[in-house]
Design a protein around this motif. Structure first.
Motif, PDB file in Angstrom:
ATOM      1  N   GLY A  20      52.741 -59.793  23.964  1.00  0.00           N
ATOM      2  CA  GLY A  20      52.454 -60.212  22.596  1.00  0.00           C
ATOM      3  C   GLY A  20      53.698 -60.774  21.922  1.00  0.00           C
ATOM      4  N   LEU A  21      53.531 -61.266  20.703  1.00  0.00           N
ATOM      5  CA  LEU A  21      54.631 -61.927  20.006  1.00  0.00           C
ATOM      6  C   LEU A  21      55.783 -60.973  19.711  1.00  0.00           C
ATOM      7  CD1 LEU A  21      52.589 -64.190  17.550  1.00  0.00           C
ATOM      8  CD2 LEU A  21      53.811 -64.892  19.614  1.00  0.00           C
ATOM      9  N   ASP A  22      55.496 -59.810  19.126  1.00  0.00           N
ATOM     10  CA  ASP A  22      56.586 -58.882  18.827  1.00  0.00           C
ATOM     11  C   ASP A  22      57.155 -58.281  20.108  1.00  0.00           C
ATOM     12  OD1 ASP A  22      58.243 -57.776  16.809  1.00  0.00           O
ATOM     13  OD2 ASP A  22      57.244 -55.844  17.038  1.00  0.00           O
ATOM     14  N   GLU A  23      56.323 -58.114  21.114  1.00  0.00           N
ATOM     15  CA  GLU A  23      56.831 -57.670  22.413  1.00  0.00           C
ATOM     16  C   GLU A  23      57.815 -58.689  22.973  1.00  0.00           C
ATOM     17  OE1 GLU A  23      52.829 -55.173  23.826  1.00  0.00           O
ATOM     18  OE2 GLU A  23      53.085 -57.291  24.336  1.00  0.00           O
ATOM     19  N   ARG A  24      57.518 -59.975  22.815  1.00  0.00           N
ATOM     20  CA  ARG A  24      58.425 -61.024  23.297  1.00  0.00           C
ATOM     21  C   ARG A  24      59.752 -60.983  22.552  1.00  0.00           C
ATOM     22  NH1 ARG A  24      54.895 -66.326  22.848  1.00  0.00           N
ATOM     23  NH2 ARG A  24      56.936 -67.304  23.251  1.00  0.00           N
ATOM     24  N   ARG A  25      59.700 -60.725  21.251  1.00  0.00           N
ATOM     25  CA  ARG A  25      60.943 -60.608  20.474  1.00  0.00           C
ATOM     26  C   ARG A  25      61.808 -59.477  21.024  1.00  0.00           C
ATOM     27  NH1 ARG A  25      62.817 -57.339  16.403  1.00  0.00           N
ATOM     28  NH2 ARG A  25      60.873 -56.163  16.425  1.00  0.00           N
ATOM     29  N   GLN A 209      47.040 -59.670  18.592  1.00  0.00           N
ATOM     30  CA  GLN A 209      45.662 -59.930  19.004  1.00  0.00           C
ATOM     31  C   GLN A 209      44.706 -58.846  18.520  1.00  0.00           C
ATOM     32  OE1 GLN A 209      45.238 -60.732  23.188  1.00  0.00           O
ATOM     33  NE2 GLN A 209      46.881 -62.259  23.204  1.00  0.00           N
ATOM     34  N   ALA A 210      45.231 -57.650  18.270  1.00  0.00           N
ATOM     35  CA  ALA A 210      44.393 -56.549  17.795  1.00  0.00           C
ATOM     36  C   ALA A 210      44.005 -56.717  16.334  1.00  0.00           C
ATOM     37  CB  ALA A 210      45.126 -55.224  17.983  1.00  0.00           C
ATOM     38  N   ALA A 211      44.785 -57.508  15.605  1.00  0.00           N
ATOM     39  CA  ALA A 211      44.512 -57.700  14.177  1.00  0.00           C
ATOM     40  C   ALA A 211      44.826 -59.144  13.795  1.00  0.00           C
ATOM     41  CB  ALA A 211      45.351 -56.732  13.354  1.00  0.00           C
ATOM     42  N   LYS A 212      44.230 -59.591  12.704  1.00  0.00           N
ATOM     43  CA  LYS A 212      44.448 -60.950  12.232  1.00  0.00           C
ATOM     44  C   LYS A 212      45.453 -60.936  11.089  1.00  0.00           C
ATOM     45  CE  LYS A 212      42.103 -65.079  10.498  1.00  0.00           C
ATOM     46  NZ  LYS A 212      40.812 -65.675  10.072  1.00  0.00           N
ATOM     47  N   PHE A 213      46.654 -61.422  11.350  1.00  0.00           N
ATOM     48  CA  PHE A 213      47.685 -61.513  10.324  1.00  0.00           C
ATOM     49  C   PHE A 213      47.551 -62.847   9.597  1.00  0.00           C
ATOM     50  CE2 PHE A 213      49.396 -58.486  13.342  1.00  0.00           C
ATOM     51  CZ  PHE A 213      49.974 -57.523  12.527  1.00  0.00           C
ATOM     52  N   TYR A 219      54.867 -67.349   1.219  1.00  0.00           N
ATOM     53  CA  TYR A 219      55.591 -66.424   2.087  1.00  0.00           C
ATOM     54  C   TYR A 219      56.222 -67.170   3.264  1.00  0.00           C
ATOM     55  CZ  TYR A 219      56.589 -62.113   4.680  1.00  0.00           C
ATOM     56  OH  TYR A 219      57.219 -61.095   5.332  1.00  0.00           O
ATOM     57  N   LEU A 220      55.517 -68.161   3.781  1.00  0.00           N
ATOM     58  CA  LEU A 220      56.017 -68.938   4.908  1.00  0.00           C
ATOM     59  C   LEU A 220      57.271 -69.720   4.532  1.00  0.00           C
ATOM     60  CD1 LEU A 220      55.650 -69.997   7.810  1.00  0.00           C
ATOM     61  CD2 LEU A 220      54.116 -71.746   6.878  1.00  0.00           C
ATOM     62  N   MET A 221      57.358 -70.161   3.275  1.00  0.00           N
ATOM     63  CA  MET A 221      58.493 -70.972   2.850  1.00  0.00           C
ATOM     64  C   MET A 221      59.781 -70.159   2.716  1.00  0.00           C
ATOM     65  SD  MET A 221      57.648 -74.078   2.749  1.00  0.00           S
ATOM     66  CE  MET A 221      59.093 -74.709   1.902  1.00  0.00           C
ATOM     67  N   ARG A 222      59.687 -68.849   2.549  1.00  0.00           N
ATOM     68  CA  ARG A 222      60.896 -68.045   2.318  1.00  0.00           C
ATOM     69  C   ARG A 222      61.887 -68.131   3.481  1.00  0.00           C
ATOM     70  NH1 ARG A 222      60.172 -64.718  -2.110  1.00  0.00           N
ATOM     71  NH2 ARG A 222      61.872 -63.353  -1.474  1.00  0.00           N
ATOM     72  N   PRO A 223      61.474 -67.875   4.721  1.00  0.00           N
ATOM     73  CA  PRO A 223      62.457 -67.999   5.808  1.00  0.00           C
ATOM     74  C   PRO A 223      62.938 -69.434   6.003  1.00  0.00           C
ATOM     75  CG  PRO A 223      60.247 -67.583   6.680  1.00  0.00           C
ATOM     76  CD  PRO A 223      60.171 -67.367   5.205  1.00  0.00           C
ATOM     77  N   ASP A 387      50.826 -61.440   4.884  1.00  0.00           N
ATOM     78  CA  ASP A 387      52.248 -61.721   4.623  1.00  0.00           C
ATOM     79  C   ASP A 387      53.168 -60.652   5.213  1.00  0.00           C
ATOM     80  OD1 ASP A 387      51.604 -64.054   3.370  1.00  0.00           O
ATOM     81  OD2 ASP A 387      51.776 -63.275   1.336  1.00  0.00           O
ATOM     82  N   GLN A 388      52.944 -60.376   6.478  1.00  0.00           N
ATOM     83  CA  GLN A 388      53.819 -59.451   7.196  1.00  0.00           C
ATOM     84  C   GLN A 388      54.902 -60.254   7.929  1.00  0.00           C
ATOM     85  OE1 GLN A 388      54.016 -56.335   7.037  1.00  0.00           O
ATOM     86  NE2 GLN A 388      52.016 -55.424   6.600  1.00  0.00           N
ATOM     87  N   VAL A 389      56.113 -59.691   7.970  1.00  0.00           N
ATOM     88  CA  VAL A 389      57.204 -60.386   8.627  1.00  0.00           C
ATOM     89  C   VAL A 389      56.904 -60.624  10.107  1.00  0.00           C
ATOM     90  CG1 VAL A 389      58.492 -58.255   9.088  1.00  0.00           C
ATOM     91  CG2 VAL A 389      59.710 -60.425   8.940  1.00  0.00           C
ATOM     92  N   VAL A 390      56.187 -59.682  10.758  1.00  0.00           N
ATOM     93  CA  VAL A 390      55.846 -59.895  12.169  1.00  0.00           C
ATOM     94  C   VAL A 390      54.843 -61.036  12.333  1.00  0.00           C
ATOM     95  CG1 VAL A 390      56.368 -57.542  12.905  1.00  0.00           C
ATOM     96  CG2 VAL A 390      54.078 -58.091  12.077  1.00  0.00           C
ATOM     97  N   GLY A 391      54.100 -61.325  11.279  1.00  0.00           N
ATOM     98  CA  GLY A 391      53.157 -62.432  11.345  1.00  0.00           C
ATOM     99  C   GLY A 391      53.835 -63.782  11.433  1.00  0.00           C
ATOM    100  N   LEU A 392      55.117 -63.845  11.029  1.00  0.00           N
ATOM    101  CA  LEU A 392      55.857 -65.104  11.095  1.00  0.00           C
ATOM    102  C   LEU A 392      56.263 -65.476  12.519  1.00  0.00           C
ATOM    103  CD1 LEU A 392      58.225 -64.542   8.022  1.00  0.00           C
ATOM    104  CD2 LEU A 392      56.270 -66.110   8.130  1.00  0.00           C
ATOM    105  N   LEU A 393      56.181 -64.514  13.439  1.00  0.00           N
ATOM    106  CA  LEU A 393      56.626 -64.779  14.804  1.00  0.00           C
ATOM    107  C   LEU A 393      55.830 -65.887  15.482  1.00  0.00           C
ATOM    108  CD1 LEU A 393      57.258 -61.126  16.068  1.00  0.00           C
ATOM    109  CD2 LEU A 393      58.972 -62.838  15.444  1.00  0.00           C
ATOM    110  N   ARG A 394      54.614 -66.122  15.039  1.00  0.00           N
ATOM    111  CA  ARG A 394      53.815 -67.157  15.693  1.00  0.00           C
ATOM    112  C   ARG A 394      54.353 -68.556  15.400  1.00  0.00           C
ATOM    113  NH1 ARG A 394      48.637 -65.775  12.094  1.00  0.00           N
ATOM    114  NH2 ARG A 394      49.139 -66.879  10.157  1.00  0.00           N
ATOM    115  N   TYR A 395      55.254 -68.672  14.429  1.00  0.00           N
ATOM    116  CA  TYR A 395      55.835 -69.974  14.114  1.00  0.00           C
ATOM    117  C   TYR A 395      57.141 -70.223  14.876  1.00  0.00           C
ATOM    118  CZ  TYR A 395      52.438 -69.779  10.342  1.00  0.00           C
ATOM    119  OH  TYR A 395      51.268 -69.676   9.634  1.00  0.00           O
TER     120      TYR A 395
END
Length: 497
Positions: A20-25, A209-213, A219-223, A387-395
């Motif tokens: 998964g995305l956070d696992e990859r991080r 994949q277990a949840a929809k972030f 929120y996306l513009m902040r980083p 707007d979870q920080v882990v949700g930004l990993l898909r970008y």
């Protein structure tokens, strides 16, 4: 020091799913040597065990039971150096490669809380290659007791963050304790070191994949603003403080893989009486204990920095949040389920001055208001998928490049906090657990130090400061960390007098 293990592939394996995305991080940090492990220590005592021996067959069978319940413990990672790592399951697992028994030198139960060097050794021991065997270990350190009708040992469960988070270490101890208490029911398991993983439960899907972030445009513009605009412009656009302490102006030199970054740590205990009073005080102000401890830590930092000629009254704290509340089907599962909430803490100028008196620490209304706002932020973050920080990993298009960049530029945090809360030991008296301590290795991509918090229900609270040498920007880092721990305890005690 701990004895090294020579890597060896245990058996054939079967691919389970992509990481998964956070696992990859987390995998990227592991591969680059920028992070090692999360670990929790607990002291176990068995009645009628005899002071000279431990029930090893029972311990091994209990460990096998935990492995069968939690598929993360039977998971390896293939293609970890690539953009598309995969999780796989070996057919067999040899417990000898995961169970460490440390009987020399002998440790008396009265010295059991002297754990800094012990936990440092564990934090600085790399796991085998991720594609060789599952990245976790259980360390058993027998304790010398004065009792003839009981035996005690310390058990440290340590694992890579790529397969499990801090809360998972509690899940492990909960399952291990339950298995020890029900050892007479583990008749289907033997005490031989090699076990077949055919009956292990299926691996869980990744968090993304277990949840929809969902991520809003604001929120996306902040980083994006923080990454591409100068700090004075980004702080103005985002309305964020910039004059907070961030440790050293530059990070230490990165390790060269397979070298692992160095972790140092210091620990301290806060008496259960002070914590019980703090909980009463926090409830009266509608404040979570975590928000209160974060504030006490900011005050401690202000004092310790002032002693070294640095004056700061603002600190940026990132608090780890367990998302199992928002994804309840993962409640008792070992997995990577963490996100984070960030707060700016402002402390009054007088907190910069250390007091040696026994006077009560009078917190201002402004401070309680700030802790209430932090409490609301923590509660909101733990109960939503928006707007979870882990949700930004898909970008992210290149996890390795991004991870390296984070480890090369100065931190944008003052400290990071992980509070696992109180571990429920239950009411069984045959097997008991006390003195829970949580720690994690230094994180080359995060704050100058981690503040790690844990306790058993109704017990003293353990606080551990762990850091990467060179991150504090002061010449006396060991003393600095000890001072931070001391003043956290002093602030808590003074606030509840």
């Amino acid at each position: 020091m701990l004895d090294p293990i020579v890597p060896r592939i245990d058996a054939t394996m079967r691919v389970l799913r992509p990481a998964g995305l956070d696992e990859r991080r987390c995998i990227c940090r592991d591969v680059l040597g920028l992070y090692a492990s999360v670990a929790t220590l607990a002291t176990y005592t068995v009645a009628d065990g005899g002071s000279d021996s431990l029930p090893w067959p029972t311990i091994i069978k209990a460990l096998k039971s935990v492995i069968l319940q939690h598929p993360s413990l039977g998971t390896i990672i293939l293609d970890s150096h690539t953009p598309r790592p995969q999780l796989a399951k070996p057919d067999l697992l040899d417990i000898n490669h995961h169970l460490r028994v440390l009987s020399s030198p002998p440790i008396h139960q009265d010295d059991a809380r002297d754990v800094d060097s012990f936990l440092e050794d564990i934090s600085n021991e790399p796991f085998d290659r991720l594609d060789v065997r599952p990245p976790w270990r259980l360390y058993i350190r027998p304790l010398v007791t004065d009792s003839s009708d009981s035996s005690s040992f310390q058990a440290v469960f340590a694992c890579s963050h790529s397969i499990a988070d801090g809360r998972s270490t509690y899940v492990f101890h909960k399952a291990f304790l339950a298995a020890l208490r029900q050892s007479d029911k583990l008749i289907a398991l033997d005490d031989k070191p090699v076990m077949n993983l055919a009956d292990i439960r299926p691996v869980l899907p990744p968090m993304d994949q277990a949840a929809k972030f969902t991520i809003s445009w604001s929120y996306l513009m902040r980083p994006f603003v923080k990454e591409y605009f100068p700090s004075f412009i980004s702080s103005w656009l985002l309305g964020e403080a910039t004059e907070y302490w961030i440790g050293a102006a530059t990070r230490p030199a990165k390790p060269t893989p397979p070298q692992l970054l160095t972790t140092k740590l210091r620990s301290r205990w806060i008496a259960k009486g002070a914590i019980e009073k703090a909980l009463v005080l926090c409830r009266a102000h509608n404040v979570r204990l975590t928000a209160f401890l974060n504030h006490m830590t900011a005050r401690a930092l202000a004092t310790v920095l002032q002693k070294r000629g640095q004056t700061f009254d603002q600190f940026c704290v990132q608090t780890a949040i367990d998302l199992r509340r928002a994804i309840p089907e993962y409640t008792d599962c070992m997995a990577t389920m963490a996100t984070a909430a960030t707060d700016i803490i402002t402390v009054p100028p007088e907190s910069n001055t250390s007091s040696t008196s026994n006077a009560r620490l009078e917190l201002t209304e402004e401070e309680w208001d700030m802790m209430q706002q932090s409490t609301e932020n923590l509660a909101r973050t733990s109960n939503t998928l928006d707007d979870q920080v882990v949700g930004l990993l898909r970008y992210l298009d290149d996890f390795f490049r991004w991870t390296n960049q984070q480890a090369e530029k100065p931190s944008n945090l003052s400290f990071a906090v992980s509070n696992l809360g109180a571990f429920d030991t239950g009411k069984d008296t045959t097997w008991t657990v006390k003195d829970m301590i949580f720690t994690q290795s230094a994180d080359a991509t995060s704050a100058p130090f981690n503040l790690n918090i844990a306790n058993t229900q109704g017990g003293d609270l353990a606080v551990v400061v762990s850091w990467w040498p060179g991150m504090f920007g002061v010449p006396d880092e060991d003393v600095f960390a000890e001072d931070v721990c001391f003043h956290i305890e002093q602030n808590v005690t003074a606030a509840v007098r």
